[in-house]
Design a protein around this motif. Structure first.
Motif, PDB file in Angstrom:
ATOM      1  N   ARG A 140      -8.036 -19.924 -48.724  1.00 14.84           N
ATOM      2  CA  ARG A 140      -7.816 -19.041 -48.931  1.00 14.84           C
ATOM      3  C   ARG A 140      -8.601 -17.551 -49.675  1.00 14.84           C
ATOM      4  O   ARG A 140     -10.102 -17.951 -49.913  1.00 14.84           O
ATOM      5  CB  ARG A 140      -7.291 -19.454 -50.493  1.00 14.84           C
ATOM      6  CG  ARG A 140      -5.810 -19.514 -49.968  1.00 14.84           C
ATOM      7  CD  ARG A 140      -5.437 -20.835 -51.541  1.00 14.84           C
ATOM      8  NE  ARG A 140      -3.681 -20.604 -51.634  1.00 14.84           N
ATOM      9  CZ  ARG A 140      -2.893 -21.360 -52.057  1.00 14.84           C
ATOM     10  NH1 ARG A 140      -3.688 -20.786 -53.065  1.00 14.84           N
ATOM     11  NH2 ARG A 140      -1.749 -21.714 -51.785  1.00 14.84           N
ATOM     12  N   PRO A 141      -8.592 -16.959 -50.193  1.00 20.40           N
ATOM     13  CA  PRO A 141      -7.441 -15.782 -50.413  1.00 20.40           C
ATOM     14  C   PRO A 141      -6.961 -15.297 -49.193  1.00 20.40           C
ATOM     15  O   PRO A 141      -7.970 -15.072 -48.214  1.00 20.40           O
ATOM     16  CB  PRO A 141      -8.109 -14.454 -51.515  1.00 20.40           C
ATOM     17  CG  PRO A 141      -9.338 -14.594 -50.948  1.00 20.40           C
ATOM     18  CD  PRO A 141     -10.219 -16.056 -50.977  1.00 20.40           C
ATOM     19  N   CYS A 179      -9.613 -16.769 -56.152  1.00 20.84           N
ATOM     20  CA  CYS A 179     -10.164 -15.600 -56.761  1.00 20.84           C
ATOM     21  C   CYS A 179     -10.628 -15.190 -58.157  1.00 20.84           C
ATOM     22  O   CYS A 179     -10.286 -15.746 -59.067  1.00 20.84           O
ATOM     23  CB  CYS A 179      -8.463 -14.361 -56.691  1.00 20.84           C
ATOM     24  SG  CYS A 179      -8.368 -14.439 -54.892  1.00 20.84           S
ATOM     25  N   ARG A 229      -6.751 -12.087 -46.556  1.00 15.67           N
ATOM     26  CA  ARG A 229      -7.201 -11.545 -46.673  1.00 15.67           C
ATOM     27  C   ARG A 229      -7.620 -10.091 -45.031  1.00 15.67           C
ATOM     28  O   ARG A 229      -7.235 -11.018 -43.776  1.00 15.67           O
ATOM     29  CB  ARG A 229      -8.577 -11.228 -46.778  1.00 15.67           C
ATOM     30  CG  ARG A 229      -9.456 -11.457 -47.967  1.00 15.67           C
ATOM     31  CD  ARG A 229     -10.706 -12.754 -47.184  1.00 15.67           C
ATOM     32  NE  ARG A 229      -9.761 -14.193 -47.447  1.00 15.67           N
ATOM     33  CZ  ARG A 229     -11.058 -15.002 -46.614  1.00 15.67           C
ATOM     34  NH1 ARG A 229     -12.322 -14.643 -46.432  1.00 15.67           N
ATOM     35  NH2 ARG A 229     -10.496 -16.297 -46.452  1.00 15.67           N
ATOM     36  N   PRO A 235      -7.207 -11.150 -52.952  1.00 17.23           N
ATOM     37  CA  PRO A 235      -6.897 -10.585 -51.450  1.00 17.23           C
ATOM     38  C   PRO A 235      -6.827  -9.664 -51.594  1.00 17.23           C
ATOM     39  O   PRO A 235      -7.159  -8.383 -52.616  1.00 17.23           O
ATOM     40  CB  PRO A 235      -5.688 -10.416 -52.333  1.00 17.23           C
ATOM     41  CG  PRO A 235      -5.013 -11.783 -53.744  1.00 17.23           C
ATOM     42  CD  PRO A 235      -6.538 -11.582 -53.784  1.00 17.23           C
ATOM     43  N   GLY A 284      -1.007 -17.225 -48.072  1.00 16.16           N
ATOM     44  CA  GLY A 284      -0.532 -17.058 -49.776  1.00 16.16           C
ATOM     45  C   GLY A 284       0.893 -18.171 -50.057  1.00 16.16           C
ATOM     46  O   GLY A 284       0.788 -18.828 -51.112  1.00 16.16           O
ATOM     47  N   LYS A 328       0.667 -13.821 -52.467  1.00 17.64           N
ATOM     48  CA  LYS A 328       0.564 -12.100 -52.160  1.00 17.64           C
ATOM     49  C   LYS A 328       1.260 -11.378 -52.292  1.00 17.64           C
ATOM     50  O   LYS A 328       1.359 -10.291 -52.397  1.00 17.64           O
ATOM     51  CB  LYS A 328       0.619 -12.862 -50.211  1.00 17.64           C
ATOM     52  CG  LYS A 328       0.639 -11.085 -49.103  1.00 17.64           C
ATOM     53  CD  LYS A 328       0.743 -11.419 -47.667  1.00 17.64           C
ATOM     54  CE  LYS A 328       0.822 -10.235 -47.373  1.00 17.64           C
ATOM     55  NZ  LYS A 328       1.535  -9.404 -47.389  1.00 17.64           N
TER      56      LYS A 328
END
Length: 830
Positions: free
Chosen positions: A280-281, A599, A283, A606, A267, A589
């Motif tokens: 991204r995102p 997202c 994880r 996330p 992030g 994040k």
């Protein structure tokens, strides 16, 4: 399984063990029970490819399916490629020696643009046409995946399909569709590709028509459902399948350690970074999952080092607990814990002190730019004080080498920024001297900026070769100081990287032309030849400047616009404008959403874990008040068949890891770098077999010798076998050594033996690898020599003489190196 003809090649190539395919945890299946076969191909050397975690993940996922067989192949080294051509042998898989053309799918991992010619090398050696349109048979289907697939156009004409994004679920969907297609009696490749095109993350290049007008390549989709290919994303990363028993490579892989992926995605939002955008995102895996994977994988491999991997490991939510639990759990097992490149300020002294408990591994920081202004431009949210404090903490805890990574040629960079880079390094060096860290060394690594697709800087031009060299020279001249070592990326290679990063389908003919000119292994400085590439550019009439040095407008159509990484182009434009305004964007994040578009906060969001309760428990150590009792044994073992291709150090490493997997309680030396009490009586030359080798080990007396042998043999690869033990004596090596030599096609001249018997002495000179020589009297060395057959010789040599059978064959019988390498030489039991 190695073809007999290939077996004859192995004695003549470098590091032959990498072609044998019998590694621990590799999987071989019976094709009578298989519905689909997948070959995972890596277009670089074995030592590079086996270090790639993605191959291990896909190999594990596919082979979990009973009806699927997954195998591996790597680009053969130049010497092996030459022999394959000379012997007219096709490139084959490691596990079963199956020809590439006999697989249903060949999946290439595309990590680096300069590996593209190696894709052609492997197809060529496999007898497979380069261009998808020239492959008339349905199988094999050539697919590609990895970071380079974010702009697949320069190589699109070679591939039937690309997997865009996370491959775990995509590859299973593709193989399920393939199995169904075969069961239904499918005969048309296009119909299978059409079904694949419905899978999220799958791109079919042939379903787009390329038109070239006004110097631009326009792609027109054939089907309405396949206009934009959306990147596949694993939403539940914590439960994503991960290998618990990864393959343990032979030789010297560049990352010879256990690797655990603790998080995927980043992030931070560095504006030059492709990985930071296309993964991204963020994880994360939970501490519980990481602990279970670490414990199981360490037990199944026996590695001495564990690496916790992530694009930004310092941003892992429970980093302190992660390091605490991992170090405490593995310290009693003498397993080191390492971390990849760290963001300055993310490692506290407490964390660093934990890592120091076991062993200091490399410590890397990536400031990327020398000035704070330029760090703000690229959104590298660190300052000088954080960099200096991290370096001081590292040296204060005993590290003696720090690696600093920088990038030159970034947008808006000036000479002032270059001198700020120099100033930063000198300032850190001065502080180290002031703090009396006189042994502290700094490695400065400098690469040149290459604009990557799907990043805020994708519209920016790249510096010319001459300008990159000029700026590099400033750095090299000013950092030519004691304790600082500067390394740099070849600017000419950077130009090619930039060409293929922003290129289109016209570049496929450039790749073919370059390959035919001799361009392979372009990522290796010893093989890279820019003059051959310039020749290919002239041959194809391609003008690289329009791809590399052109300033693109944000409204311009891009060759990769049909690849949807889920990052909104509006966000990229916004970040580009922020760069020129020197405005930073905080990490999504730890702060509010940056609205990049990835997202949906339903399926994709996330994945951050805040429960930092440690899961791995420190193993109970023995009562230190009770002094352990040890026994020392000499284990007798054989080294035969393909095990003869293990070098001595390689074999020692294989045994050490097998001992650990076999749960054999070894004694370790004391000190900061404890080593197991294991030694070998002899160091056999590469290619020699033996029935009479000895390994000495010191173990806790609670384990019986027969149990050691049984446990160890279960963990050794084919060709190594422990058959007996003895109580250790100062030396169990016999005064004489017996050898059997069998020539493949030639015969021994009996007259030479008769003449030898009449001699009083036969002095020869043996030269070592340093060029020094010593004289050896073969009459004193050879205790017995006689012919068993015309091509079979029995030798009894004095031990410790420095003479081996190969020396006798060369000096006494006058045999050539090639004949000797093909001979079967076995050290026999007394």
């Amino acid at each position: 399984m190695i073809d007999n003809k290939l077996q004859e090649i192995l004695p003549f190539v470098k590091q032959p063990a990498r072609y044998t395919g019998s590694e621990i945890n590799s999987i071989k299946k019976n094709y009578a029970d298989i519905s689909a076969s997948v070959l995972l191909a890596f277009p670089d050397l074995y030592e590079i490819g086996t270090s790639h975690l993605g191959i291990q993940i896909l190999y594990n996922i596919l082979n979990k399916k009973e009806e699927i067989a997954a195998e591996r192949v790597f680009a053969p080294d130049i010497d092996m490629a030459k022999f394959l051509r000379q012997k007219k042998l096709l490139l084959s898989s490691l596990e079963t020696g199956r020809f590439l053309k006999d697989f249903d799918i060949i999946g290439f991992s595309l990590l680096y643009e300069l590996n593209y010619t190696n894709v052609l090398l492997m197809l060529d050696l496999a007898g497979i046409p380069f261009f998808a349109r020239e492959r008339k048979n349905i199988f094999p289907l050539i697919i590609g995946g990895g970071p380079c697939a974010s702009n697949p156009e320069p190589i699109a004409d070679f591939f039937d399909a690309f997997a865009i994004g996370d491959g775990e679920e995509t590859i299973l969907a593709m193989t399920d569709t393939l199995i169904r297609f075969k069961k239904e009696g499918g005969k048309d490749k296009k119909s299978l590709l059409y079904e694949w095109s419905k899978i999220e993350g799958v791109y079919i290049p042939s379903f787009f028509k390329a038109d070239y007008k006004d110097g631009f390549c326009k792609l027109t989709p054939e089907y309405s459902h396949h206009k934009r290919i959306k990147r596949a994303v694993i939403s539940d990363f914590d439960n994503a399948v991960f290998p618990e028993a990864p393959i343990i490579p032979y030789g010297k892989p560049i990352h010879d350690r256990l690797k655990i992926e603790v998080a995927r995605g980043c992030g931070a939002g560095c504006r030059f970074c492709s990985a930071g955008m296309i993964y991204r995102p963020v994880r994360e895996k939970s501490l519980k999952t990481i602990s279970e994977l670490s414990a199981k994988s360490a037990a199944s491999t026996g590695y001495e080092e564990l690496s916790l991997l992530s694009l930004s490991i310092g941003d892992y939510g429970c980093l302190n607990s992660l390091i605490q639990q991992t170090v405490n759990f593995f310290a009693p097992q003498k397993v080191a814990v390492s971390l990849p490149s760290m963001r300055a300020g993310s490692l506290t002294p407490e964390m660093m002190n934990l890592i120091k408990k076991i062993r200091k591994t490399g410590f890397t920081i990536a400031p990327e730019a020398g000035s704070q202004r330029l760090r703000n431009v690229i959104n590298k949210n660190i300052n000088y004080e954080q960099i200096e404090n991290t370096v001081l903490n590292a040296f204060g805890l005993g590290w003696q080498l720090i690696k600093l990574y920088f990038m030159i040629g970034l947008p808006t960079e000036t000479d002032e920024d270059i001198f700020e880079l120099i100033k930063l390094v000198k300032r850190i060096k001065a502080v180290l001297k002031e703090k009396k860290y006189n042994r502290g060394n700094i490695n400065v690594s400098v690469s040149n900026f290459v604009p990557k697709a799907h990043t805020p800087f994708q519209w920016e031009p790249q510096l010319s070769i001459s300008e990159v060299k000029r700026r590099l020279n400033i750095i090299k001249e000013n950092l030519n100081i004691r304790g600082v070592r500067v390394k740099w990326h070849d600017p000419q290679a950077g130009v090619l990287e930039g060409l293929f990063s922003r290129g289109d389908r016209r570049l496929s003919r450039l790749l073919v032309s370059a390959y035919k000119n001799g361009c392979i292994f372009d990522g290796w400085s010893e093989y890279f030849d820019f003059t051959l590439w310039k020749k290919a550019l002239e041959q194809t009439g391609i003008e690289p400047d329009s791809y590399i040095y052109r300033q693109l407008k944000t409204e311009d159509p891009l060759y990769w616009d049909h690849i949807d990484t889920r990052v909104d182009k509006k966000f990229l434009i916004k970040e580009l404008n922020n760069a020129f305004a020197q405005k930073t964007t905080p990490s999504c994040k730890d702060h509010k959403c940056s609205e990049c578009g990835v997202c949906d906060f339903e399926k994709i969001a996330p994945e951050i874990f805040t429960d930092c309760a440690e899961d791995l428990k420190e193993k109970k150590t023995a009562d230190k008040s009770a002094k352990p009792v040890y026994e020392k044994y000499s284990l007798l073992f054989s080294k035969k068949d393909n095990a003869k291709f293990f070098g001595h150090l390689e074999m020692a490493k294989i045994f050490l890891r097998a001992l650990k997997r076999g749960k054999i309680p070894l004694k370790f030396s004391s000190g900061f770098h404890p080593m197991p009490k294991v030694s070998f009586e002899d160091s056999l030359p590469l290619g020699m077999e033996s029935e009479a080798e000895t390994m000495n080990i010191t173990v806790l007396d609670k384990i019986a010798p027969q149990e050691i042998i049984e446990n160890l043999n279960k963990e050794l690869p084919i060709g190594l076998f422990v058959y007996d033990f003895k109580e250790y004596k100062q030396s169990v090596r016999a005064d004489e050594e017996i050898y059997e030599v069998i020539l493949k096609e030639e015969i021994f001249e009996e007259l030479i033996l008769l003449n030898f018997q009449k001699l009083d002495s036969l002095i020869i000179k043996k030269t070592n690898h340093k060029g020094k020589y010593k004289e050896i009297d073969l009459k004193k060395v050879i205790k017995e020599i006689n012919l068993k057959k015309d091509n079979q010789l029995r030798l009894v040599l004095s031990a410790y003489s420095g003479a081996r059978p190969s020396l006798i064959l060369k000096e006494m019988f006058g045999l050539s190196e090639d004949i000797i390498k093909l001979a079967k030489i076995i050290k026999k039991r007394s």
